[in-house]
Design a protein around this motif. Sequence first.
Motif, PDB file in Angstrom:
ATOM      1  N   UNK A  61      26.845 -47.195 -32.035  1.00  0.00           N
ATOM      2  CA  UNK A  61      25.595 -47.303 -31.280  1.00  0.00           C
ATOM      3  C   UNK A  61      24.451 -47.576 -32.259  1.00  0.00           C
ATOM      4  N   UNK A  62      23.488 -48.377 -31.827  1.00  0.00           N
ATOM      5  CA  UNK A  62      22.325 -48.640 -32.665  1.00  0.00           C
ATOM      6  C   UNK A  62      21.181 -47.711 -32.277  1.00  0.00           C
ATOM      7  N   UNK A  63      20.349 -47.405 -33.263  1.00  0.00           N
ATOM      8  CA  UNK A  63      19.168 -46.583 -33.033  1.00  0.00           C
ATOM      9  C   UNK A  63      18.052 -47.103 -33.929  1.00  0.00           C
ATOM     10  N   UNK A  64      16.833 -47.115 -33.388  1.00  0.00           N
ATOM     11  CA  UNK A  64      15.668 -47.587 -34.128  1.00  0.00           C
ATOM     12  C   UNK A  64      14.578 -46.524 -34.033  1.00  0.00           C
ATOM     13  N   UNK A  65      13.954 -46.238 -35.162  1.00  0.00           N
ATOM     14  CA  UNK A  65      12.808 -45.332 -35.203  1.00  0.00           C
ATOM     15  C   UNK A  65      11.652 -46.130 -35.788  1.00  0.00           C
ATOM     16  N   UNK A  66      10.553 -46.204 -35.054  1.00  0.00           N
ATOM     17  CA  UNK A  66       9.372 -46.920 -35.517  1.00  0.00           C
ATOM     18  C   UNK A  66       8.439 -45.967 -36.238  1.00  0.00           C
ATOM     19  N   UNK A  67       7.722 -46.460 -37.225  1.00  0.00           N
ATOM     20  CA  UNK A  67       6.975 -45.593 -38.101  1.00  0.00           C
ATOM     21  C   UNK A  67       5.479 -45.773 -38.031  1.00  0.00           C
ATOM     22  N   UNK A  68       4.829 -45.285 -39.057  1.00  0.00           N
ATOM     23  CA  UNK A  68       5.400 -44.985 -40.367  1.00  0.00           C
ATOM     24  C   UNK A  68       6.281 -43.735 -40.340  1.00  0.00           C
ATOM     25  N   UNK A  69       7.348 -43.801 -41.131  1.00  0.00           N
ATOM     26  CA  UNK A  69       8.360 -42.736 -41.127  1.00  0.00           C
ATOM     27  C   UNK A  69       8.564 -42.243 -42.548  1.00  0.00           C
ATOM     28  N   UNK A  70       8.447 -40.938 -42.741  1.00  0.00           N
ATOM     29  CA  UNK A  70       8.779 -40.379 -44.047  1.00  0.00           C
ATOM     30  C   UNK A  70      10.079 -39.583 -44.003  1.00  0.00           C
ATOM     31  N   UNK A  71      10.559 -39.304 -42.768  1.00  0.00           N
ATOM     32  CA  UNK A  71      11.819 -38.556 -42.644  1.00  0.00           C
ATOM     33  C   UNK A  71      12.483 -38.852 -41.302  1.00  0.00           C
ATOM     34  N   UNK A  72      13.778 -38.996 -41.333  1.00  0.00           N
ATOM     35  CA  UNK A  72      14.587 -39.145 -40.117  1.00  0.00           C
ATOM     36  C   UNK A  72      15.733 -38.145 -40.219  1.00  0.00           C
ATOM     37  N   UNK A  73      15.922 -37.366 -39.166  1.00  0.00           N
ATOM     38  CA  UNK A  73      17.023 -36.406 -39.131  1.00  0.00           C
ATOM     39  C   UNK A  73      17.974 -36.800 -38.008  1.00  0.00           C
ATOM     40  N   UNK A  74      19.243 -36.958 -38.357  1.00  0.00           N
ATOM     41  CA  UNK A  74      20.295 -37.259 -37.387  1.00  0.00           C
ATOM     42  C   UNK A  74      21.107 -35.980 -37.208  1.00  0.00           C
ATOM     43  N   UNK A  75      21.147 -35.483 -35.958  1.00  0.00           N
ATOM     44  CA  UNK A  75      21.865 -34.236 -35.657  1.00  0.00           C
ATOM     45  C   UNK A  75      23.082 -34.535 -34.786  1.00  0.00           C
ATOM     46  N   UNK A  76      24.223 -34.065 -35.239  1.00  0.00           N
ATOM     47  CA  UNK A  76      25.465 -34.250 -34.505  1.00  0.00           C
ATOM     48  C   UNK A  76      26.076 -32.880 -34.264  1.00  0.00           C
ATOM     49  N   UNK A  77      26.494 -32.640 -33.020  1.00  0.00           N
ATOM     50  CA  UNK A  77      27.174 -31.380 -32.725  1.00  0.00           C
ATOM     51  C   UNK A  77      28.148 -31.604 -31.581  1.00  0.00           C
TER      52      UNK A  77
END
Length: 119
Positions: A61-77
């Motif tokens: 799957x694709x995911x996009x985060x628009x910024x400005x971004x200094x941190x991205x956290x991907x959580x899987x459970x």
Amino acid sequence: MQLAIKHDTTYRFDPPMRGVAQSLRLWPSRFDGQTTLEWSVEIDGAKRGASFRDGAGDMIETAVVLGPIDEVVVRVSGTVETADLAGVLKGHRERIRPAVYLQHTGFTKPDSALKELAA
């Protein structure tokens, strides 16, 4: 056996990025020895895009985060239930013919050291 999985991946950017695009490969494979009971992939602020199963049968799957971004956290459970198949992968729905893996490409062509090892 039931396995509970909880995993965070943190990406930090300095300087901040204008945007980040990711191709997520974070879902359990489907086969006879494993059943997904529950599963969650979360990325705060992400716009989730297209999803599909690749030739090996795995979810992408694709995911996009628009910024400005200094941190991205991907959580899987999630929770998966597994069964002992004595090391045999049964019921995996791979769509690629096995002969494809026997073909050489520029990246997989054996060099002289590998040929010598094989001999």
